[in-house]
Design an enzyme around this catalytic site. Structure first.
Site, PDB file in Angstrom:
ATOM      1  N   LYS A  18      37.919  39.455  39.112  1.00 18.96           N
ATOM      2  CA  LYS A  18      38.946  38.445  39.389  1.00 18.96           C
ATOM      3  C   LYS A  18      38.331  37.056  39.267  1.00 18.96           C
ATOM      4  O   LYS A  18      37.188  36.837  39.686  1.00 18.96           O
ATOM      5  CB  LYS A  18      39.512  38.667  40.791  1.00 18.96           C
ATOM      6  CG  LYS A  18      40.703  37.785  41.140  1.00 18.96           C
ATOM      7  CD  LYS A  18      41.247  38.139  42.535  1.00 18.96           C
ATOM      8  CE  LYS A  18      42.487  37.328  42.881  1.00 18.96           C
ATOM      9  NZ  LYS A  18      43.016  37.675  44.231  1.00 18.96           N
ATOM     10  N   SER A  35      47.904  38.582  44.374  1.00 13.60           N
ATOM     11  CA  SER A  35      47.386  37.651  43.396  1.00 13.60           C
ATOM     12  C   SER A  35      46.402  38.266  42.399  1.00 13.60           C
ATOM     13  O   SER A  35      46.138  37.672  41.352  1.00 13.60           O
ATOM     14  CB  SER A  35      46.702  36.485  44.112  1.00 13.60           C
ATOM     15  OG  SER A  35      45.568  36.931  44.815  1.00 13.60           O
ATOM     16  N   SER A  57      46.706  40.986  48.382  1.00 15.53           N
ATOM     17  CA  SER A  57      46.450  40.668  46.973  1.00 15.53           C
ATOM     18  C   SER A  57      45.665  41.706  46.182  1.00 15.53           C
ATOM     19  O   SER A  57      45.574  41.607  44.967  1.00 15.53           O
ATOM     20  CB  SER A  57      45.725  39.327  46.865  1.00 15.53           C
ATOM     21  OG  SER A  57      46.633  38.275  47.055  1.00 15.53           O
TER      22      SER A  57
END
Lengths: 485, 98
Positions: free
Chosen positions: A79, A154, A178
């Site tokens: 990420k 996210s 997330s």
């Protein structure tokens, strides 16, 4: 053979038997990215050359007869809010679009120590603020199961890349859901470890009392393997725990006999999609059939968790975001005369609307006029929410709920911030309480979209939820299905 | 807790505190969004929390100490590499003293 389709443990076995090389594995994933990335838009950066170099180095190790770790040669996507040495880490924000960290996050360092191969950095909601990856400043990532739908967020790029077989696994971060919600939307396994189980060093802070780094994988075995690598105390993160780390692969047992599973009834009566509800009911029946004891529990304050979460997360975020001043790193406005102008123009030009909204909400609730009514109040209700879990864990071993009230929604469907926040109903109480939780696939709805089941454990008891998740997986085949791209 | 609505003036003040500049349209939108979010948060006032201690973090951590040992730190060149505006050995900022 389409090597990119394998799980970590399957690829590891072939590497050990020398049936494939690490280079072949990385090449296979890079070819897959070439094939599908223009449909998915998961990656912010692809590190193809470096990845091939790393893979070749691992092949040399294999040739020299060195012992292979379970992650050696395995391509991973990280990420874009987790720092990677000499590889851009943008947080999908114009503020950091050219930021290249001079160090690795501890979790990345530990994966590299196990010789995992970095394939690229993946898209996310800007600074991890969002539940759909639509808040990225760069692009919308699509859900591989239906490219008109969001991948969740996210950590949407993490989940989409793994679901599309563009990486074997990914690291995400989870502040209010997330990791778990995108895993659920993309038919994957996503683990939010106990707060402090994995070092946050090198994770770009969103809300420091809630943030955790964790894996998104194709199955539960892979999840345990990645957690084994990243868990443990780190001197560079004072909030990382020095409690002993388990070998999580020990939890990979098909056995839930006499396991007491709590069902938070009140939570399930709330606004919940019928098909998701039906899949949860089927999961409960399955567990019962396998010998688990189903116990109704109450979490009377969980209904306040969303309000508490947004106050606390925004208050902490307003402080985390104060560091972006255009001086030491990141974007700087071109047009300023005074220092104040430099700060204001830099921040106004580079932050997106959701980031600005949360900074302002955060500063609002910690301001002198509203501190007691909102921020202090939220901290107190956080205590009540935690205490509900403490009470419940006196009666049960783990808890079960949906991960998200719906399956993946359409891109552009939720333009109202409140509607978006409500999709975190089941995940935020867990972060507020610091508990570990895992999302696993539990079925598909009538549109063919995956649905997820959340198992919540007591503090530092990742093992118990992994075992229950593994057992579910052994008795279902949802995790084997792949999207058609 | 009294029902409150976030005014444009409130937004201007919090925007300044946040070091942000908003257009008139943005101000109106933010006032509306913050009002809705805070009205939702007002449901917390249903609970009596007079005798409840606040939770700021979940682990039983109080103070963490370590030996004060000298270790290498990042060199200046590496640190300045990400600066938007720098010389060989320092960050460049606007003049702040007359």
């Amino acid at each position: 053979m389409e090597l990119y389709k394998l799980t970590i443990h399957e690829a590891n076995e072939l590497l050990r038997k020398k049936e494939i090389s690490a280079r072949q594995l990385t090449e296979s994933v890079l070819e897959r990215i070439d094939q599908v990335e223009d449909k998915i838009d998961a990656f912010n950066t692809i590190t193809a050359e470096k990845a091939l170099e790393e893979a070749e180095a691992i092949d040399k190790m294999i040739a020299q007869g060195e012992e292979l770790s379970s992650l050696a040669g395995i391509p991973m996507a990280i990420k874009d809010n987790i720092c990677t040495l000499d590889v851009k880490t943008t947080c999908s924000s114009n503020m950091l679009k050219d930021f290249t960290p001079p160090y690795n996050a501890t979790a990345v360092e530990r994966l590299k120590d196990k010789n995992a191969v970095l394939i690229g950095k993946v898209n996310m909601d800007e600074f991890a603020m969002g539940s759909s990856t639509e808040n990225s400043a760069f692009k919308h990532t699509k859900n591989p199961w239906n490219t008109e739908s969001v991948p969740g967020g996210s950590s949407g790029g993490s989940a989409a890349s793994v679901a599309a077989d563009q990486a074997f696994f990914s690291l995400g971060s989870d502040t209010g859901g997330s990791i778990r919600q995108p895993a659920s939307f993309c038919g994957l396994v996503g683990l939010k470890p106990t707060y402090g189980r994995v070092s946050r060093y090198g994770l770009v802070a969103l809300a420091s009392s809630l943030d955790v780094v964790g894996p998104i994988t194709k199955d539960v075995t892979d999840c345990a393997l990645v957690l084994n690598a990243i868990a443990g105390h780190d001197i560079r993160d004072v909030t990382s725990s020095d409690s002993p780390v388990d070998d999580y692969t020990i939890a990979l047992k098909d056995d839930v006999k006499d396991l007491k599973i709590g069902i938070p009834k009140g939570l399930l009566d709330r606004e919940l999609d019928n098909e998701v509800k039906a899949s949860i009911d089927r999961a409960i029946e399955l567990y019962e059939g396998l010998g688990a004891k189903i116990v109704d529990i109450e979490l009377p304050h969980a209904q306040y968790a969303l309000a508490v979460y947004y106050i606390i997360a925004c208050a902490e975020a307003s402080s985390s975001m104060a560091r972006y001043d255009g001086i030491r790193y990141g974007y700087r406005s071109e047009d300023y005369e005074t220092l104040e102008e430099l700060y204001k123009k830099t921040r106004s030009e580079a932050f997106g609307p959701e980031v600005k909204r949360r900074i302002m909400l955060g500063n609002f609730v910690i301001g002198a006029d509203y501190y007691e009514d909102y921020y202090l109040k939220a901290l107190k209700v956080r205590t009540l929410i935690r205490e509900d879990f403490v009470e419940a864990f006196k009666k049960v071993d783990i808890m079960l709920s949906p991960t998200s009230p719906t399956s993946a929604f359409k891109i552009g469907e939720k333009c109202d911030p409140m509607a978006m926040y409500l999709s975190d109903t089941y995940t935020v109480p867990v972060n507020l309480s610091g508990l570990p939780a895992i999302s696993i696939p539990c079925g598909f709805d009538s549109n063919g979209l995956p649905m997820g089941l959340q198992l919540i454990g007591d503090l530092f008891n990742e093992k118990q939820i992994l075992q229950a998740a593994y057992t579910f997986e052994q008795n279902t085949d949802y995790h084997i299905k792949k999207p058609i791209l | 807790m009294k029902k409150m609505k976030v005014s444009i003036q409130d937004v201007e003040s919090v925007a300044h505190q946040s070091q942000l500049i908003l257009s008139e349209d943005e101000k109106a939108k933010v006032a509306q969004d913050l009002t809705r979010i805070l009205e939702y948060a007002d449901k917390l006032s249903e609970l009596n929390t007079d005798d409840v201690e606040p939770t700021v973090q979940v682990l039983p951590i109080v103070d963490i100490f370590r030996e004060d040992e000298i270790c290498p730190s990042m060199d200046r060149e590496t640190i300045l590499k990400n600066a938007p505006h720098a010389t060989d050995d320092s960050f460049i900022v606007p003049k702040i003293v007359e």
